[in-house]
Design a protein around this motif. Structure first.
Motif, PDB file in Angstrom:
ATOM      1  N   ASN A 364       0.837  -1.212   0.000  1.00  0.00           N
ATOM      2  CA  ASN A 364       0.000   0.000   0.000  1.00  0.00           C
ATOM      3  C   ASN A 364       0.868   1.258   0.000  1.00  0.00           C
ATOM      4  O   ASN A 364       0.624   2.188   0.741  1.00  0.00           O
ATOM      5  N   GLN A 365       1.886   1.265  -0.864  1.00  0.00           N
ATOM      6  CA  GLN A 365       2.791   2.399  -0.924  1.00  0.00           C
ATOM      7  C   GLN A 365       2.704   3.080  -2.280  1.00  0.00           C
ATOM      8  O   GLN A 365       2.505   2.434  -3.308  1.00  0.00           O
ATOM      9  N   ASP A 366       2.865   4.381  -2.277  1.00  0.00           N
ATOM     10  CA  ASP A 366       2.823   5.178  -3.508  1.00  0.00           C
ATOM     11  C   ASP A 366       4.212   5.176  -4.142  1.00  0.00           C
ATOM     12  O   ASP A 366       5.164   5.700  -3.546  1.00  0.00           O
ATOM     13  N   PRO A 367       4.357   4.600  -5.342  1.00  0.00           N
ATOM     14  CA  PRO A 367       5.688   4.537  -5.958  1.00  0.00           C
ATOM     15  C   PRO A 367       6.219   5.909  -6.382  1.00  0.00           C
ATOM     16  O   PRO A 367       7.401   6.046  -6.690  1.00  0.00           O
ATOM     17  N   PHE A 368       5.347   6.924  -6.391  1.00  0.00           N
ATOM     18  CA  PHE A 368       5.773   8.253  -6.825  1.00  0.00           C
ATOM     19  C   PHE A 368       5.935   9.228  -5.656  1.00  0.00           C
ATOM     20  O   PHE A 368       6.114  10.428  -5.872  1.00  0.00           O
ATOM     21  N   SER A 369       5.850   8.734  -4.417  1.00  0.00           N
ATOM     22  CA  SER A 369       5.989   9.620  -3.265  1.00  0.00           C
ATOM     23  C   SER A 369       7.413  10.159  -3.185  1.00  0.00           C
ATOM     24  O   SER A 369       8.354   9.587  -3.754  1.00  0.00           O
ATOM     25  N   THR A 370       7.573  11.254  -2.454  1.00  0.00           N
ATOM     26  CA  THR A 370       8.865  11.935  -2.395  1.00  0.00           C
ATOM     27  C   THR A 370       9.963  11.031  -1.866  1.00  0.00           C
ATOM     28  O   THR A 370      11.097  11.061  -2.349  1.00  0.00           O
ATOM     29  N   ASP A 371       9.637  10.191  -0.868  1.00  0.00           N
ATOM     30  CA  ASP A 371      10.670   9.333  -0.288  1.00  0.00           C
ATOM     31  C   ASP A 371      11.122   8.217  -1.226  1.00  0.00           C
ATOM     32  O   ASP A 371      12.127   7.544  -0.967  1.00  0.00           O
ATOM     33  N   LYS A 372      10.390   8.019  -2.353  1.00  0.00           N
ATOM     34  CA  LYS A 372      10.794   7.015  -3.341  1.00  0.00           C
ATOM     35  C   LYS A 372      11.648   7.621  -4.457  1.00  0.00           C
ATOM     36  O   LYS A 372      12.165   6.893  -5.312  1.00  0.00           O
ATOM     37  N   LEU A 373      11.784   8.935  -4.499  1.00  0.00           N
ATOM     38  CA  LEU A 373      12.598   9.587  -5.527  1.00  0.00           C
ATOM     39  C   LEU A 373      14.075   9.492  -5.170  1.00  0.00           C
ATOM     40  O   LEU A 373      14.452   9.593  -4.001  1.00  0.00           O
ATOM     41  N   PHE A 374      14.915   9.325  -6.178  1.00  0.00           N
ATOM     42  CA  PHE A 374      16.360   9.256  -5.950  1.00  0.00           C
ATOM     43  C   PHE A 374      16.907  10.664  -5.746  1.00  0.00           C
ATOM     44  O   PHE A 374      16.574  11.596  -6.476  1.00  0.00           O
ATOM     45  N   TYR A 375      17.773  10.816  -4.733  1.00  0.00           N
ATOM     46  CA  TYR A 375      18.369  12.119  -4.444  1.00  0.00           C
ATOM     47  C   TYR A 375      19.854  12.089  -4.767  1.00  0.00           C
ATOM     48  O   TYR A 375      20.598  11.219  -4.297  1.00  0.00           O
ATOM     49  N   ASN A 376      20.288  13.036  -5.610  1.00  0.00           N
ATOM     50  CA  ASN A 376      21.694  13.192  -5.968  1.00  0.00           C
ATOM     51  C   ASN A 376      22.296  14.246  -5.052  1.00  0.00           C
ATOM     52  O   ASN A 376      22.056  15.444  -5.219  1.00  0.00           O
ATOM     53  N   ALA A 377      23.081  13.794  -4.061  1.00  0.00           N
ATOM     54  CA  ALA A 377      23.628  14.716  -3.062  1.00  0.00           C
ATOM     55  C   ALA A 377      24.657  15.661  -3.649  1.00  0.00           C
ATOM     56  O   ALA A 377      24.774  16.812  -3.227  1.00  0.00           O
ATOM     57  N   GLN A 378      25.428  15.208  -4.654  1.00  0.00           N
ATOM     58  CA  GLN A 378      26.474  16.049  -5.238  1.00  0.00           C
ATOM     59  C   GLN A 378      25.877  17.258  -5.958  1.00  0.00           C
ATOM     60  O   GLN A 378      26.374  18.378  -5.847  1.00  0.00           O
TER      61      GLN A 378
END
Length: 509
Positions: A364-378
């Protein structure tokens, strides 16, 4: 053959007794009244004695009155009149009162006045005594809250929205009269620009009404409707504004209060297992528990549990000179403000956040939620599901109702217009914007790890049968669903007695 007669045990109300039984013999050794007597005898009652004057007529002993009152709450006798009757009719009340017969006025004055400043210390003494016996922990607690109906009229109330609506109507009527006055005023009237009603006060309304009467009072041919409106405004508006200002002062940050108990706020109460309820005047009662003993309690007029934790922890510190070392609570307390508060006090917080249970369910998770997005720290950017960069566009800040400041970083996608996922991934107009609160995300990650650890799972399970049964016992088993006293101070006294009674019942069980 003679008919047989039934055999009965002897019954003679006039039978004389050489050695009449004493009350001590009639009270069983393991009866709760003996536990009340034992506990009250062991605690320090000096703060209670300090509430009495050194001069004047002698009073009933406060230790006796406290025992009678506490045992009343232990045995579900909450009314001062019923306690008065019990002292003359019940063996247990006679025994613990030493055959004293205080009337209901004495009992009520003792509860409302004498215990006002000293009941908290009595409660703390009981908790410390139980802690010394190893029955509870002051350092590791579970926290939860419940709403208990106030002893107030359910149909006489004040709403903040109603005040705002009435003030807006008042402003519009004065504005309309002022515009009419400008249309008929001459140069000699020297009528200034309309007053600024951005913030409306009684003084501004009074000055406006006085100026309008000064200008329009000189005119002979005045529109009758305008004259009637001005007459009504002159008579009622300043008085009403004064009333609204007093009501707003009582309201504070609340949205409502009861006219018959100004400390009570209208809250939606759960009436049955289907949670069918209605708005009623109530108080939000917060407790900390350990092994189903009440360690701390606070009374709040706001219905939201989230904003009560800071005051609740402050009361724990005032009572025991330290904050608890471990707190377990449900998602109602999982806010950035509370996590930050507990971090500063070095309290280990096993507290859920609002998305915790959803994250536990992988189906029951949203695949497009913010916590599922990849973050590029550089490059300090997120990558959307289609591979586009979502670049940093600035920060946003907001303050909560308690004044706590939250800071979020905003990231925006480059082109969502022709994206095949637009409408599924992005449900807003224009390019998708996500907001990330870095501090809150770190706190949630830490909470997630704690709650899913072996210790965290154990504490989560324990919370359900530690703190929640306390409320169930008080409200359902012992029938206390509505306060008998009015006013926040008296309600605190009453729940303090309930907390002491709960602890003594638990000790006696």
């Amino acid at each position: 053959m003679a008919s047989r007669k039934p055999t009965f045990k002897p019954y003679d109300q006039q039978q004389m007794m050489l050695l009449p039984p004493s009350l001590e013999e009639l009270v069983p050794k393991n009866h709760p009244v003996r536990v009340v007597n034992e506990v009250i005898n062991k605690i320090n009652l000096a703060p209670l004695h300090a509430s009495y004057k050194l001069t004047g007529a002698s009073s009933y002993h406060p230790q006796m009155l406290l025992k009678v009152l506490v045992y009343g709450y232990v045995s579900n006798v909450y009314s001062s009149r019923k306690i008065e009757a019990a002292c003359k009719e019940s063996i247990y009340f006679m025994w613990i009162s030493g055959m004293s017969y205080p009337d209901h006025n004495t009992i009520n004055r003792f509860r409302s006045d004498r215990l006002r400043e000293s009941l908290r210390s009595v409660f703390e003494e009981v908790v410390k005594l139980l802690a010394q016996e190893g029955l509870l922990s002051i350092e590791e607690v579970c926290v939860d809250g419940t709403k208990i109906e106030a002893n107030a009229n359910r149909y006489t109330f004040v709403w903040k929205k109603a005040i705002a609506t009435n003030k807006e109507k008042m402003k519009q009527q004065l504005k309309g009269i002022w515009e009419y006055a400008q249309s008929v005023a001459s140069k000699e009237d020297n009528l200034p620009d309309p007053p600024d009603f951005t913030t409306i006060t009684r003084e501004k309304v009074q000055c406006t009404v006085d100026k309008l009467n000064e200008v329009l009072g000189k005119k002979k041919d005045i529109d009758k409707k305008v004259k009637g409106k001005l007459s009504y405004a002159t008579k009622h508006f300043p008085q009403n504004m004064g009333k609204y200002e007093e009501q707003e002062q009582i309201l504070g940050e609340r949205n409502s209060y009861s006219k018959t108990d100004e400390g009570a706020t209208f809250m939606r109460l759960k009436e049955d297992h289907m949670r069918n309820g209605q708005l009623k005047p109530a108080y939000n009662v917060q407790i900390s528990s350990s092994n189903q003993f009440v360690v701390n309690y606070t009374i709040h007029p706001n219905p939201n549990d989230t904003t009560t934790l800071a005051a609740h922890i402050a009361q724990h510190e005032a009572s025991y000179q330290q904050a608890p070392k471990v707190i377990t609570a449900d998602a109602g307390y999982g806010s950035e403000e509370n996590y930050t508060l507990l971090e500063g006090k070095k309290v280990k917080a096993y507290i859920k956040y609002n998305l915790f249970d959803r994250q536990q369910n992988t189906n029951n998770q949203d695949p497009f939620s913010t916590d599922k997005l990849f973050y590029n720290a550089q490059e300090d950017c997120f990558i959307c599901p289609m591979g586009q960069q979502m670049n940093f566009i600035g920060e946003s800040k907001r303050k909560t109702s308690t004044g706590f400041e939250q800071t979020s970083r905003k990231y925006q996608a480059q082109n969502c217009g022709h994206c095949p996922l637009n409408g599924t991934c992005n449900k807003m107009e224009g390019n998708r914007i996500v907001q990330v609160n870095e501090r809150l995300e770190r706190q949630r990650k830490q909470a997630y790890e704690l709650l899913n650890s072996e210790e965290g799972i154990k504490r989560r399970k324990k919370r359900c049968y530690d703190v929640e049964p306390v409320f169930a016992n008080i409200k359902s088993n012992h029938g206390f669903k509505r306060f008998m006293l009015r006013g926040k101070h008296k309600v605190e006294i009453e729940f303090g007695l309930l907390a002491i009674a709960q602890n003594i019942r638990k000790k006696a069980s």
